[in-house]
Design an enzyme around this catalytic site. Structure first.
Site, mmCIF file in Angstrom:
data_model
loop_
_atom_site.group_PDB
_atom_site.id
_atom_site.type_symbol
_atom_site.label_atom_id
_atom_site.label_comp_id
_atom_site.label_asym_id
_atom_site.label_seq_id
_atom_site.Cartn_x
_atom_site.Cartn_y
_atom_site.Cartn_z
ATOM 1 N N LYS A 1 9.396 -4.730 -0.873
ATOM 2 C CA LYS A 1 8.336 -5.142 -0.994
ATOM 3 C C LYS A 1 8.614 -6.468 -0.375
ATOM 4 O O LYS A 1 9.358 -7.598 -0.741
ATOM 5 C CB LYS A 1 8.123 -5.177 -2.411
ATOM 6 C CG LYS A 1 7.122 -5.964 -2.627
ATOM 7 C CD LYS A 1 6.640 -6.529 -4.891
ATOM 8 C CE LYS A 1 5.199 -6.378 -5.414
ATOM 9 N NZ LYS A 1 5.192 -6.011 -6.444
ATOM 10 N N SER B 1 1.087 -4.254 -8.154
ATOM 11 C CA SER B 1 1.332 -5.329 -7.039
ATOM 12 C C SER B 1 2.410 -4.498 -5.930
ATOM 13 O O SER B 1 2.511 -5.126 -4.591
ATOM 14 C CB SER B 1 1.488 -6.469 -7.750
ATOM 15 O OG SER B 1 3.193 -6.776 -7.739
ATOM 16 N N GLY C 1 6.821 -6.920 -13.271
ATOM 17 C CA GLY C 1 5.866 -7.445 -14.519
ATOM 18 C C GLY C 1 5.519 -6.926 -15.057
ATOM 19 O O GLY C 1 5.159 -7.450 -16.760
ATOM 20 N N GLY C 2 4.873 -6.872 -14.745
ATOM 21 C CA GLY C 2 3.372 -6.143 -15.766
ATOM 22 C C GLY C 2 2.944 -4.129 -15.531
ATOM 23 O O GLY C 2 1.586 -3.378 -15.535
ATOM 24 N N GLY C 3 4.263 -3.542 -15.238
ATOM 25 C CA GLY C 3 3.671 -2.488 -13.958
ATOM 26 C C GLY C 3 3.714 -2.199 -12.724
ATOM 27 O O GLY C 3 3.486 -0.964 -12.878
ATOM 28 N N SER C 4 4.405 -2.887 -12.679
ATOM 29 C CA SER C 4 3.854 -3.117 -11.050
ATOM 30 C C SER C 4 4.551 -2.234 -10.305
ATOM 31 O O SER C 4 4.709 -1.898 -9.399
ATOM 32 C CB SER C 4 4.381 -4.224 -10.064
ATOM 33 O OG SER C 4 2.733 -5.544 -10.685
#
Length: 610
Positions: A216, A293, A314-317
């Site tokens: 990434k 993301s 960080g939130g399902g990325s």
């Protein structure tokens, strides 16, 4: 009447003076705070959807402008906060000390001197019968590459040439895949030729030697620009690798480039319309989002460009795009894999993890990357990563926890597939235990407060200096983040203490927790998204529903594809375990893969080994 008209301005002025200068604004004796006792869980119930209009084009531009004005900050955003329960923490009285970093000490484990080492398990995984032997399509994984290299059918150099040709092709296709946003032919060939020499001399570095991988864009990777999905960061090529990039090089992997991402990791769709990135396409249906993301990482794996990609979560990325693109995604325990060299957008919620073609591949990559890093302050006291019992013939003795009220908060097609997958695990000897996940609404709101507050803090200089260079959606998200106070942040971290304690109690009775991965399948891309992007807070929060608990508390999670919707879009199940117990996730995941009777070929797929 005339007197009334005369007095009206005076009364209005007096009321304004009272409200501004006379009435107390810092609190009220009439305010009701709901006390949460240390051992007393709050009320539970099905998760709630939030309300916010889907905005794009001129509507999004107007909203972003207003949201960043005094009117937006004083009136509009507080109204949206109250409507969607984001001010929940302000009504709670929590006495637990706050936990700002979800680090958990390793528990005492049994001495398993007879247990297999990770290298023994990896040998079993790579020696096992290939999925390619089954009828129909299967993704080409690490094992397939190793078979080609060891047999002499192909060399890493030949594979690299194929990848370069495919990268050129997917950039010219209509629409462009936009999975890999930076790549360098010379760099790819240098790594491939070095690997080919090692295979010729029979001195390979690891089972990742010669395996194509991408990272990434959030990671520093030499010699690429560290843009993190923006147009203003990374103005010069990087000269130093992130720890994970360094480890992959040391293992002999071929880094084929850096992958696309949602700008600054602020969303769950992968929608990034800026000039350096554009919107990556879902290989199963290019008219749908990849998820984010770590959008390009999942798209690259699903499209066959590489069997391994690295993302951050960080939130399902990691797990959301893996689920939407029909591949495997692993979020390790907080601190398990070093984040050094990635942009520290949210220091308390982000974990690094692989996106792979299979659970076996995820286990191989995890075993290489998971260890303490002196350059990264978290996870220094982690236990040694193991793959114990991963290749056990069944799941006998394992207890799978399910909160059915929470589990069922998803679309009908997703629920049907996930319920059948749970029955499959039961058929292999596991027992299902009904559990209750308390205070999930509080955890949802607290996670949003933590991740947005930390991102807003880190990005303060950028928000001031590069405001107009940011995507509209990013500006909207950071405007919302301005609403959270120090009191909100401390209260959210008090809630983290409670949520972690609840999980410790649950994991004393079960080995893992099962949920759907995402409540829905990949959302559609609209024409307007290509130009201005979009902001769909309702969809974003819904996509994170089953993800946030892992990020908020630091527990590991694995998503495994289990089927498809009637529209042909992938559906996945999530398995979460206690801190540092990735081994049980991988053991269950390996059996979960057997549930799906066939793998559908993505509509965009490149067979690098053909």
């Amino acid at each position: 009447m005339a007197l009334l008209l005369l007095l009206l301005p005076l009364l209005s002025a007096a009321a304004a003076v009272y409200l501004c200068c006379g009435r107390r604004h810092t609190g009220s004796a009439a305010a009701v705070l709901h006390r949460r006792g240390p051992r007393q869980a709050g009320p539970t119930g099905p998760p709630r959807d939030i309300w916010a209009p889907r905005l794009c084009g001129a509507g999004l531009r107007l909203f972003v402008h207003v949201a960043n004005t005094a009117f937006g900050q004083i009136c509009l955003l507080p109204f949206l906060m109250r409507m969607n329960n984001f001010s929940l923490m302000r009504s709670l009285d929590i006495h637990e000390d706050p936990t700002f970093i979800p680090e958990v000490a390793a528990g005492v484990t049994e001495d398993k001197s007879e247990a297999e080492s990770p290298s023994d398990v990896i040998k079993q995984l790579t020696d096992a019968r290939s999925d390619s032997a089954r009828n129909g399509f299967s993704f080409k994984g690490i094992k397939d590459y190793l078979e080609c290299y060891r047999s002499g059918k192909l060399t890493p150099t030949q594979v690299a040439k194929n990848i370069i040709a495919m990268l050129e092709d997917c950039d010219k296709s209509t629409p462009p895949l936009r999975a890999i946003v930076q790549w360098d032919q010379e760099q790819i060939m240098l790594m491939a030729e070095a690997s080919t020499t090692r295979y010729r001399n029979k001195c390979t570095l690891s089972c990742l030697d010669g395996i194509p991988v991408c990272l990434k864009e959030e990671f520093k990777v030499v010699p690429y620009h560290h843009r993190v999905g923006t147009v203003y960061l990374g103005t010069r090529p990087e000269t130093e690798d992130a720890t994970v990039a360094k480890k992959l090089r040391e293992a002999g992997a071929i880094i084929i480039g850096v992958s696309n991402m949602h700008e600054l990791g602020t969303g769950t769709t992968g929608c990034n319309p800026n000039r350096y990135h554009k919107i990556p396409r879902n290989p199963y249906n290019p008219n749908h989002f990849t998820g984010g993301s770590s959008s390009g990482s999942a798209a690259a794996v699903a499209a066959g460009l590489c069997p391994v990609a690295i993302g951050t979560d960080g939130g399902g990325s990691v797990r959301i795009p893996a689920s939407f693109c029909g591949v495997v995604g692993l979020k390790g325990t907080f601190g398990r894999i070093s984040c050094h060299g990635s942009l520290p957008l949210s220091y308390s919620t982000v974990s690094v993890g692989p996106i792979c073609t299979s659970v076996a591949d995820a286990a191989i990559v995890y075993s290489i990357l998971a260890e303490p890093d002196l350059l990264y302050p978290y996870g220094l006291k982690q236990p040694k990563a193991t793959l114990s019992d991963m290749c056990a013939p069944d799941l006998k003795g394992l207890k799978l926890g399910v909160d059915w009220t929470f589990f069922k908060a998803c679309d009908a097609e997703v629920l049907s597939a996930c319920e059948k997958a749970v029955k499959h695990l039961q058929s292999l000897g596991a027992s299902v235990v009904e559990v209750s996940l308390p205070e999930m609404e509080e955890a949802r709101v607290a996670h949003v407060i933590c991740i947005l507050s930390e991102m807003r803090d880190f990005l303060q200089p950028d928000f001031n200096k590069h405001f107009h260079e940011m995507n509209l959606e990013t500006r909207a998200s950071l405007a919302l983040a301005c609403q959270f106070t120090a009191l909100d942040y401390i209260k959210a971290n008090r809630q983290r203490t409670r949520s972690m304690r609840f999980l410790q109690e649950i994991f004393s009775t079960v080995n893992c927790i099962l949920t759907p991965a995402v409540p829905c399948t990949a959302p559609r891309i609209y024409e307007s998204d290509l130009l201005t992007g979009s902001s769909d807070m309702t969809s974003t929060v819904r996509c994170m529903r089953f993800m946030q608990l892992g990020n908020f508390t630091g527990i590991p999670g694995l998503v495994v594809p289990i089927g498809y919707s009637t529209a042909g879009l992938p559906i996945s199940l999530q398995v979460m375990a206690k801190w540092w117990d990735e081994a049980v996730l991988l053991r269950i995941g390996l059996k979960l893969e057997q549930f799906r009777d066939q793998t559908k070929k993505p509509s965009i797929y490149y067979d690098i080994l053909a």
